[in-house]
Every structure is written in C-alpha cells, then in structure tokens.
Design an enzyme around this catalytic site. Structure first.
Site, short mmCIF file in Angstrom:
data_model
loop_
_atom_site.label_atom_id
_atom_site.label_comp_id
_atom_site.label_asym_id
_atom_site.label_seq_id
_atom_site.Cartn_x
_atom_site.Cartn_y
_atom_site.Cartn_z
N GLY A 153 -26.28 -27.21 5.17
CA GLY A 153 -27.47 -28.08 5.19
C GLY A 153 -28.30 -27.82 6.44
NE ARG B 113 -39.82 -21.19 21.71
CZ ARG B 113 -39.65 -21.77 22.90
NH1 ARG B 113 -38.53 -22.44 23.15
NH2 ARG B 113 -40.59 -21.68 23.81
CB ALA B 114 -32.66 -21.00 22.54
NE ARG C 131 -24.70 -27.46 0.84
CZ ARG C 131 -24.57 -28.13 1.99
NH1 ARG C 131 -23.67 -27.74 2.88
NH2 ARG C 131 -25.31 -29.18 2.25
CG ASP D 177 -17.27 -29.26 8.01
OD1 ASP D 177 -18.28 -28.95 7.37
OD2 ASP D 177 -16.60 -30.28 7.78
CB THR E 229 -24.36 -30.84 10.53
OG1 THR E 229 -24.24 -31.98 9.66
CG2 THR E 229 -23.34 -31.00 11.64
CG ASP F 262 -23.49 -35.12 7.82
OD1 ASP F 262 -24.55 -35.72 7.57
OD2 ASP F 262 -22.86 -34.46 6.98
CG ASP G 232 -19.56 -33.95 10.22
OD1 ASP G 232 -20.31 -33.13 10.77
OD2 ASP G 232 -19.22 -33.87 9.03
NE ARG H 149 -20.80 -33.47 1.18
CZ ARG H 149 -21.59 -32.45 0.90
NH1 ARG H 149 -22.16 -32.37 -0.28
NH2 ARG H 149 -21.81 -31.49 1.77
NE ARG I 104 -36.61 -54.88 -6.64
CZ ARG I 104 -36.43 -55.99 -7.34
NH1 ARG I 104 -35.22 -56.53 -7.41
NH2 ARG I 104 -37.44 -56.56 -7.96
#
Ligand code: F6P
Length: 328
Positions: A16, A26-27, A77, A108, A131, A133, A135, A177, A252
C-alpha cells in the site's frame, strides 16, 4: 570518507502506498548522487523488478515530488514474486543493470519478500517503513501515518458537525487491517465515545454501557471509531449489532477508506522520509543488510527485517483507558 563496494543502488515502493514515499525516494536518489553511486528506480515494486521496468534516476528525476502523495515509482502487491521463477527473473534484471544494493520502501509484506530475496541471491537490502498503519517494530512512526491520521481526523471533525446537527450516533471506520493505531489516535483526538481496535477483544456489552451512559448524560451525538480489522467486524457490522439493542439514536455509518492513503504528506512525513532515505543509503554503503531503518526517540535505528515484521507494536493500555476517562 566512507569506503564502500556498492556501485549501483535501486529503490522501489511496494504494498500500500503512503504519503511521504516520494520524499524518501527523492532522498535516496539525491543521497546516492551525493556519494557518487549510480541510482535506479524500479517501477511497481517486485512486479516491475520481474518485468525489468527499471529506470536510471538523475537528480531532476525527483524534482517537484516531495509535496506529492502516492509514489512516483508506483506500487503493487506481487503474487509472481512469491515464486522461485519470479525471483530468479527479478535477480537477472538487477544483474543486467549492475545493481548491487536495494532500498525497499513498504510494510511487512515488502520486507518479508525482500529478506527471502536477499538470502537467495546474496544482495543487500535496506528497508524504509512505508505504511499508514504504523504497525512495524523498530520505529516510532512509519512513513505516512502522520498524514493519514490528520486526514482521518479532519473527516471525523466534519462528521461530528453533521452528527451533532441531527443528534446522531455515527460509526466511523478507519483503515488498519491488523493494527488499531489510526483508530486509537484519531478517536482520542476526535473525541470519540469509544474506539474498537483489533489488538484488544471488543466487548459489545461494554460498548452498549458506554453508549447508554452517554445517552443518560443527554449527549446529543456520539462517535465510535472502528478499525477495519476489528474482530467484531467493520463499522457496518458493529452498527448492526448495536442497532438491535439501542434505539435512542438515529445511527449512521461512514467508511473513510482510501481517502486516508492519499493527499499531500505532512511536514513530519516529508522530514521522516528525507531522514530515512539518506540513512538507508548510508547504511547500505556501510555494509548493513536486511535491516529496516527507523527513528526511535529522534535517533536513527536499524532493526533486522524479521524482527521488524514479527514483533508488532503494542497498543498502550493507558491510551485506551484515556478514551474511557475522556468519554465520561
Ligand atoms: O497497509 C495499509 C492499508 O491501507 C491497510 O490499512 C488496509 O487494510 C490495506 O492497506 C488496504 O489495501 P488495498 O489498498 O490493497 O485494498
């Protein structure tokens, strides 16, 4: 003066995308040029490595990208990279270009693939945690997390306006996720009544008690932030379970989705990408391999790939307690 044997480094983004990846690319490019090393960009991650979609990068290849979300190298992916044949083809393509070091920007799945590849073909790889996330073990923040939480928070604030106008209970689903960091921090900052994350067991009875307490307190609207990976289901599923037992509010659901992954990177993500990019090139040149570059307490740290992907960051129980106290 740094001594090194690496002549050509290739950088790629995989999995992702996340805001700040362009700053890191760029770096890497500018840092390689600074050290007199050849630098290539691989398009579409492992997929492009297999297809030989590899371009030589110059300083101006990365002009005017630091402020853009997404990744200029594109991402994918790859199922083919899981096969021996795919990885062998990828290695041949790297050899053809004289590439003898890799910088992988991703999460990961990216690092697990890179680790296997590096061991099979004896090519050093250094990773940059990219990422939304947050994580990965071995860095305080992953690239894109800061931008994503601010994007999600802006959306939560907007939903709060309309929730309050209509006296509604909203279930807002944020990405994650397997990890609840986005939910936790946007929930606290957005003043949510409850936050549901995959790391802790969700108790619908307890959620009901919180909502009833809010209703008795005459709260006119309420917000529950749900991480997409919560084991009770996403926001729609949790809302359905609550609806059967709680009719005091009009309910909602809003799923924020990929809005959280795009957009221009925050200042923090641009600086993080820049630091991690430069540090990763220097790590490769210093002979490091199969490590993820991260920042802990504002210092550069290196963590072995297998440790970075297997040791998930824990949610601090004190942060969850905070939600309970503040929603009173
Ligand atoms: O890993 C980042 C992430 O945004 C997760 O939070 C989410 O579950 C997943 O990617 C979505 O992936 P895709 O864009 O492939 O549907």
């Amino acid at each position: 003066m740094m001594t090194h044997t690496i002549k050509n480094i290739a950088v790629f983004t995989s999995g992702g995308d996340s805001p700040g990846m362009n700053a890191a690319i760029r770096a890497v490019v500018r840092s390689c040029i600074y050290h007199g090393i050849g630098v290539f960009g691989i398009k579409r991650g492992f997929e492009g490595m297999i297809d030989g979609d590899i371009i030589e990068m110059r300083s101006d290849s990365v002009s005017n990208i630091i402020q853009r979300g997404g990744t200029m190298l594109k991402s994918a992916r790859s199922e083919r990279f899981r096969t021996e044949e795919g990885r062998a083809q990828a290695y041949r393509n790297l050899q053809d270009k004289g590439i003898d070091g890799l910088i992988a920007i991703g999460g990961d799945g990216t690092f697990s693939g890179a680790l296997q590849f590096s061991k099979e073909f004896d090519i050093p790889v250094v990773g940059i945690p990219g990422t939304i996330d947050n994580d990965l073990f071995g860095t305080d923040y992953t690239l894109g997390y800061d931008t994503a939480i601010n994007t999600a928070l802006d959306a939560i604030d907007r939903i709060r306006d309309t929730a309050d106008s209509h006296d509604r209970l909203f279930f807002i689903e944020v990405m994650g996720r397997d990890a609840g960091f986005i939910a936790l921090e946007t929930g606290i900052a957005g003043g949510a009544e409850a936050i549901l994350v995959p790391e802790t067991k969700t108790n619908i009875d307890q959620l009901m008690a919180t909502l009833k307490r809010g209703w008795k307190r005459n709260k006119s609207s309420m917000i529950v932030v749900v991480a997409e990976g919560d084991e009770e289901g996403g926001a729609f599923e949790v809302a359905r379970k609550v609806k059967n037992r709680f009719d005091h509010f009009d309910i909602r659901v809003s799923v924020l989705g990929h809005i959280q992954r795009g957009g221009k990177p925050s200042c923090m993500d641009r600086v993080l990408g820049s630091r991690l990019g430069v540090a990763s090139v220097e790590a490769l040149l210093a002979g490091k391999r199969n490590v993820m570059t991260g920042i802990i307490n504002n210092q550069v740290h290196f963590t072995a790939f297998d440790k970075a992907v297997k040791h998930h960051m824990d949610i601090d129980p004190a942060m969850l307690k905070l939600v309970e106290i503040l929603s009173n």
